[in-house]
Design a protein around this motif. Structure first.
Motif, short mmCIF file in Angstrom:
data_model
loop_
_atom_site.label_atom_id
_atom_site.label_comp_id
_atom_site.label_asym_id
_atom_site.label_seq_id
_atom_site.Cartn_x
_atom_site.Cartn_y
_atom_site.Cartn_z
N GLU A 69 20.86 52.49 10.95
CA GLU A 69 22.31 52.67 10.83
C GLU A 69 22.86 53.46 12.00
N LYS A 70 22.18 54.54 12.38
CA LYS A 70 22.63 55.35 13.52
C LYS A 70 22.55 54.54 14.81
N GLY A 71 21.51 53.76 14.95
CA GLY A 71 21.38 52.91 16.13
C GLY A 71 22.52 51.92 16.26
N ARG A 72 22.91 51.33 15.14
CA ARG A 72 24.03 50.39 15.17
C ARG A 72 25.33 51.12 15.48
N GLU A 73 25.50 52.31 14.90
CA GLU A 73 26.70 53.11 15.17
C GLU A 73 26.81 53.45 16.66
N MET A 74 25.65 53.75 17.28
CA MET A 74 25.62 54.09 18.71
C MET A 74 25.61 52.85 19.61
N GLU A 75 25.55 51.67 18.98
CA GLU A 75 25.48 50.40 19.70
C GLU A 75 24.24 50.31 20.60
N LEU A 76 23.11 50.73 20.03
CA LEU A 76 21.84 50.68 20.75
C LEU A 76 21.27 49.28 20.71
N LYS A 77 20.34 49.03 21.61
CA LYS A 77 19.58 47.78 21.58
C LYS A 77 18.76 47.77 20.28
N PRO A 78 18.27 46.60 19.85
CA PRO A 78 17.49 46.54 18.60
C PRO A 78 16.31 47.51 18.59
#
Length: 141
Positions: A17-26
């Motif tokens: 969820e945090k990765g998606r919020e930060m717009e990180l790569k998969p």
């Protein structure tokens, strides 16, 4: 204390969820118990297939040495021979960079480590800390 599957799944879910919020790569995330055994692993759609080994290497070095990936990287930079020897002792399974996060319970006992990979190592660590803390554990990154 050991890390339960329920907590491991919470850590993974909240890190994603945090990765998606930060717009990180998969991202790919592995959760190890205090003995270095895999409790859970998941990788997001689109993550490279070789990410398990990287996530595992980040987490494994962290739990076996009792220090997070950032501290291992500093040690590798100042005492490369030591980390080379450690990596040899652990069968080449140590990747000494941020994204290896040590997990402690509220009393300070080590309960395991996670390895997060997919974006920059620093971003991996940021997302992973959120996941660990969401599970009620103390993160050392």
């Amino acid at each position: 204390m050991t890390i339960s599957l329920r907590k491991a799944r919470t850590i993974i879910r909240k890190t994603f969820e945090k990765g998606r919020e930060m717009e990180l790569k998969p991202l790919s995330i592995v959760v190890l118990d205090a003995g270095g055994n895999v409790q859970a692993f998941e990788r997001e759609d689109g993550a490279a297939p070789g990410r398990f080994e990287i996530a595992f290497g980040k987490a494994y070095g962290t739990v076996m040495l009792g220090i997070p990936g950032s501290a291992q990287m500093a040690r590798a930079e100042s005492q490369g021979y030591f980390m080379t020897c450690v990596n040899g002792a652990y069968g080449g399974n140590v990747i000494p960079v941020p994204g290896g996060i040590l997990m402690r319970d509220r009393k300070g006992a080590v309960v395991g480590a996670i390895g997060v990979t997919g974006d920059t190592s620093d971003n991996d660590a940021i997302a992973g800390v959120v996941g660990v803390e969401a599970a009620g554990l103390v993160a050392e990154s």
